[in-house]
Write an enzyme that holds these catalytic residues in place. Sequence first.
Site, PDB file in Angstrom:
ATOM      1  N   GLU A 209     -11.912 -33.349 -55.800  1.00  0.00           N
ATOM      2  CA  GLU A 209     -12.167 -33.169 -54.369  1.00  0.00           C
ATOM      3  C   GLU A 209     -12.482 -34.507 -53.708  1.00  0.00           C
ATOM      4  O   GLU A 209     -13.258 -35.309 -54.240  1.00  0.00           O
ATOM      5  CB  GLU A 209     -13.351 -32.211 -54.181  1.00  0.00           C
ATOM      6  CG  GLU A 209     -13.722 -31.948 -52.734  1.00  0.00           C
ATOM      7  CD  GLU A 209     -14.999 -31.128 -52.599  1.00  0.00           C
ATOM      8  OE1 GLU A 209     -15.176 -30.508 -51.536  1.00  0.00           O
ATOM      9  OE2 GLU A 209     -15.823 -31.114 -53.538  1.00  0.00           O
TER      10      GLU A 209
ATOM     11  N   CYS B 252     -13.984 -26.679 -54.365  1.00  0.00           N
ATOM     12  CA  CYS B 252     -15.375 -26.810 -54.805  1.00  0.00           C
ATOM     13  C   CYS B 252     -16.184 -25.528 -54.573  1.00  0.00           C
ATOM     14  O   CYS B 252     -16.028 -24.578 -55.323  1.00  0.00           O
ATOM     15  CB  CYS B 252     -16.017 -28.033 -54.152  1.00  0.00           C
ATOM     16  SG  CYS B 252     -17.474 -28.639 -55.052  1.00  0.00           S
TER      17      CYS B 252
ATOM     18  N   LYS C 269     -11.175 -25.715 -46.507  1.00  0.00           N
ATOM     19  CA  LYS C 269     -12.269 -25.122 -47.278  1.00  0.00           C
ATOM     20  C   LYS C 269     -13.021 -24.084 -46.445  1.00  0.00           C
ATOM     21  O   LYS C 269     -13.479 -24.364 -45.340  1.00  0.00           O
ATOM     22  CB  LYS C 269     -13.212 -26.238 -47.731  1.00  0.00           C
ATOM     23  CG  LYS C 269     -14.320 -25.831 -48.680  1.00  0.00           C
ATOM     24  CD  LYS C 269     -15.039 -27.089 -49.156  1.00  0.00           C
ATOM     25  CE  LYS C 269     -16.155 -26.813 -50.141  1.00  0.00           C
ATOM     26  NZ  LYS C 269     -16.760 -28.086 -50.614  1.00  0.00           N
TER      27      LYS C 269
END
Length: 286
Positions: free
Chosen positions: A43, A153, A116
Amino acid sequence: MANIKVAVVQLSFNDNEAENLAKLESKIIQAAKNGAKIILTPELPSYLYFCKKQNSKYFDLAKTIDESPIVKLYKLLAHKYNIVLPASFFERDGNACYNSIAMIDADGSIMGVYRKAHIPDGIGYQEKYYFSPGSAGFKVWDTKYAKVGVGICWDQWFPEAARVMALKGAEILLYPTAIGSEPHLPDYDSKDHWQRVMQGHAAANMLPVLASNRYATEANDDITATYYGSSFITDHTGDKIAEADRSGDDILYATFDFAELQQQRFYWGLFRDRRPELYDEIVRKY
């Protein structure tokens, strides 16, 4: 397409973007020359993990998808080496910023962007200050080699995200990551928990999982964190079949026959026997 080789790259990063991109390029080329067709890197690998504290100077790092140096590099590498290469980048779009993935197919084209969805807000992980949450849902891309789903993540801690991608036809799940120590809990080590939650996604959905993490101690803005590497690959039962150490550059490899894995999912009946009419509570806010 049978017997697709995949790779996970683990690296450390500093505050020099050019150096970081050069390291990424070297490892990606190495993995491609070793036969990998889908390659995952960590990431936000262009920089140190800058979200430890709130500091407005880091908004200067955000770029549009057309301006992003890492997206430009990954497009060139994907085209040259005929690889699928998700690019994690700090995206600016108008007045908003996102923690994003540009999915780049083996011809170097951008198939789309995932932003995200789950944004953490804890000590050492002040991402809500920097990123707006993505609201377009979880995506699966029909790449040259496989149908690929990606979570970023903190997304990896939510089984709902993995299941949605599985229901959309994902054949493999990818999780670029930046995780390590908790500054306020110096004796706490989340590594095993972090791995097990994704092993559970693999087992529950009968999909291989790739997780790529950075490693090393990073100090910036008067706060220090140690990222624990331990990148890994699971098979479709959740068994770890490749794992990196807590520190050190590494490339992990595995080979999957996605057609065969599809037959095993049909045989096992996990999706045949679902009862969506009983799951209303999952989508309620409590």
